[in-house]
Design an enzyme around this catalytic site. Structure first.
Site, PDB file in Angstrom:
ATOM      1  N   LYS A 282      69.488  70.878  51.023  1.00 48.99           N
ATOM      2  CA  LYS A 282      68.964  72.222  50.815  1.00 48.99           C
ATOM      3  C   LYS A 282      69.618  72.853  49.590  1.00 48.99           C
ATOM      4  O   LYS A 282      70.789  72.576  49.298  1.00 48.99           O
ATOM      5  CB  LYS A 282      69.279  73.120  52.020  1.00 48.99           C
ATOM      6  CG  LYS A 282      68.582  72.769  53.316  1.00 48.99           C
ATOM      7  CD  LYS A 282      69.040  73.725  54.413  1.00 48.99           C
ATOM      8  CE  LYS A 282      68.422  73.382  55.766  1.00 48.99           C
ATOM      9  NZ  LYS A 282      66.991  73.701  55.819  1.00 48.99           N
ATOM     10  N   ARG A 356      63.628  68.060  64.763  1.00 46.61           N
ATOM     11  CA  ARG A 356      62.620  67.412  65.613  1.00 46.61           C
ATOM     12  C   ARG A 356      63.070  66.020  66.061  1.00 46.61           C
ATOM     13  O   ARG A 356      62.645  65.548  67.110  1.00 46.61           O
ATOM     14  CB  ARG A 356      61.286  67.348  64.860  1.00 46.61           C
ATOM     15  CG  ARG A 356      61.278  66.443  63.653  1.00 46.61           C
ATOM     16  CD  ARG A 356      60.124  66.730  62.714  1.00 46.61           C
ATOM     17  NE  ARG A 356      60.264  68.012  62.050  1.00 46.61           N
ATOM     18  CZ  ARG A 356      59.403  68.495  61.158  1.00 46.61           C
ATOM     19  NH1 ARG A 356      58.334  67.789  60.842  1.00 46.61           N
ATOM     20  NH2 ARG A 356      59.590  69.664  60.596  1.00 46.61           N
TER      21      ARG A 356
END
Length: 531
Positions: A282, A356
């Protein structure tokens, strides 16, 4: 904070603040309490409110010094808007604004006059929750100022409207509000802690300590137990961190033996205690607030503490896999193929789609306990924020019945949920050339494709996924919310439990305990053999 219910004339009560929630029509036609206050303070009181633009609208407030004309030092008017548009959340917000004002003026006590014409138990709960949530602040790392004496709002009296006396219903409403607010503020504390403090072990320790005190059963496993459960996706995400991953199982079990045989409600929370994005790193600005990536687990744990007090007539289980998503020489890589606990293989196309992966293994584990309903909460996608903004939770479910249950709980709780599509065609976006699926879909519809990925691990279990990325944290103060973690989802989960308590599931026909593991697929056996 000490909260009490009282009857009588609020204008005669001694306190630092006298809080009057009023509808817009009362500004020109004051009710009994506002009328008594206006008479004591003289015409300048309402004239000053009008000059400041106060019209009784929702989200409006006005503060006035009494200078000894009343036993209270200050009067605070908080608007409720139009009475025919009133709902409990408006009063919750108004009470929260009053608590924030109390902090700013360093008030140690307050009297809140509950509005006339509102069902008393509902008013008690909304006002009490608003005050307790609004009074929350996370300032343990701030050095105290020598010239700024810290004053806490320590005592609040809620004055029942229309001379009503305290009843079993209003007392129960106050007890529920205190349990809900305590659970929400617990979740806020967990999420607001810096990631260097609230690592996976600290998270497990925090819920173990609080949960055992509440009468919950807690089991915590480390990397060895995660390996034994064959959670290949979870292990891959945790691999590059020096912090030990934690497998957390929290159980509320009814004391009634027949109730304890009923199928459980299962709750799953995402618990990435810090997310660097992994090798799909990020940018700095996007990484700055990634301590909040465990807000789903915070909400689940906060709700479990309240559920222990509510004591529904069926078991409730919480399942959490906690870890960090970091970079390092042993980090999982783009292009890797992971073998999930369910036996499905997953090609990694984005290491920043890590939540996830962990949730997939945990959801499969939770589903094996055969719950009558399974709900997960996760700060899963920025795409959900793009779609719904900062206030709404994205709700996904293949079942209209489950979606209706969850959306109804949102409405009862005063939180905001919106159903988003979960159509089978989304599976096309997760196709992989070398594995059963990939972990990230196309750019468009990212929140829905992420939910579709999770769906692959719940089987036929009635399930809903709540993407809380938007409202998990606020960057400014608003009503009962301050800057930072909101505890979103706690109230909704509690309302969902309360709804199911009205019509609990039937006991299991067999006394056999839920299976803890299932037979592994041939694919898993082959992968293990080749290794």
């Amino acid at each position: 904070m000490q909260l009490t219910l009282v009857s009588g004339e609020a204008s005669r009560a001694a306190a630092s603040l006298l809080v009057l929630p009023i509808f817009d029509a009362e500004v020109k036609n004051p009710g009994a309490t506002l009328g008594a206050v206006a008479e004591a303070l003289g015409p300048t009181f309402l004239e000053a409110a009008a000059e400041e633009g106060f019209k009784g609208g929702a989200d409006q407030s006005f503060v006035f010094h009494t200078h000894g004309a009343l036993p209270a030092s200050r009067v605070v008017l908080v608007g409720l808007g139009k009475q025919d548009a009133f709902e409990d959340e408006i009063l919750r917000r108004a009470a929260g604004r009053a608590a924030k004002i109390a902090q700013r003026v360093k008030a140690s006590s307050a009297v809140v006059a509950l509005p006339s014409g509102v069902e008393s138990a509902a008013a008690v709960r909304a006002a009490a929750e608003g005050v307790l949530l609004g009074a929350y602040r996370f300032d343990r790392y701030k050095s105290p100022s020598k010239n700024d004496k810290k004053v806490e709002l320590a005592k609040v009296s809620l004055v029942l409207a229309d001379d009503e006396k305290k009843s079993a219903a209003t007392t129960a409403a106050l007890d529920l509000a205190e349990a809900v607010a305590a659970g929400t503020n617990f979740a806020r504390d967990l999420v607001n802690e810096p990631a260097g403090v609230m690592n996976p072990k600290a998270l497990a320790d925090a819920i173990s300590k609080a949960g055992k005190k509440a009468g919950l059963s807690i089991t915590v496993g480390n990397r060895r137990q995660i390996e034994a459960q064959k959670m290949g996706m979870f292990l891959a995400v945790a691999r590059a961190s020096t912090e030990e991953p934690q497998l957390i199982h929290v159980v509320y079990k009814p004391k009634n033996a027949e109730h304890a045989k009923r199928p459980p409600l299962a709750l799953v929370g995402k618990a990435i205690t810090f997310d660097s994005g992994g090798l799909s790193l990020k940018p700095s600005d996007a990484m700055l607030d990634m301590k909040i990536d465990m807000a789903g687990s915070g909400a689940v744990f906060g709700a479990m503490l309240a559920i222990a007090k509510i004591a529904p007539p069926f078991p409730v289980h919480a399942f959490v896999g906690a870890c960090e998503n970091m970079i390092g020489g042993n980090a999982y890589k783009l292009g890797d193929v992971l073998v999930s606990r369910a036996g499905k293989t997953v090609e990694v196309t984005n290491t920043d789609a890590e939540g996830r992966l962990v949730l997939g293994d945990i959801l499969h584990w939770a589903a094996e306990h055969e719950p009558f309903q399974l709900v997960d909460l996760a700060t899963l996608t920025g795409a959900c924020m793009v779609a719904l903004g900062r206030d709404h939770v994205g709700v996904f479910s293949p079942s209209d019945e489950v979606a209706d249950d969850v959306l109804g709980a949102f409405r009862s709780a005063g939180e905001f949920g919106w159903r988003l599509p979960l159509h089978p065609y989304l599976k096309e976006t997760l196709k992989s050339d070398i594995a059963d699926m990939r972990n990230a879909g196309d750019r468009y519809g990212g929140a829905s494709s992420a939910a579709m990925f999770l769906k692959e691990f719940v089987g036929e279990t009635p399930w809903a996924h709540l993407d809380i990325a938007g409202p998990a944290s606020y960057n400014r103060e608003r009503n009962y919310q301050g800057k930072g973690a909101t505890g979103v989802g706690v109230r909704t989960l509690i309302e969902l439990v309360r709804k199911h308590a009205e019509n609990p599931p039937a006991p299991r026909t067999s006394s056999k305990a839920p299976r803890a593991a299932k037979a592994r697929s041939p694919r898993r056996a082959a992968a293990k053999k080749s290794a």
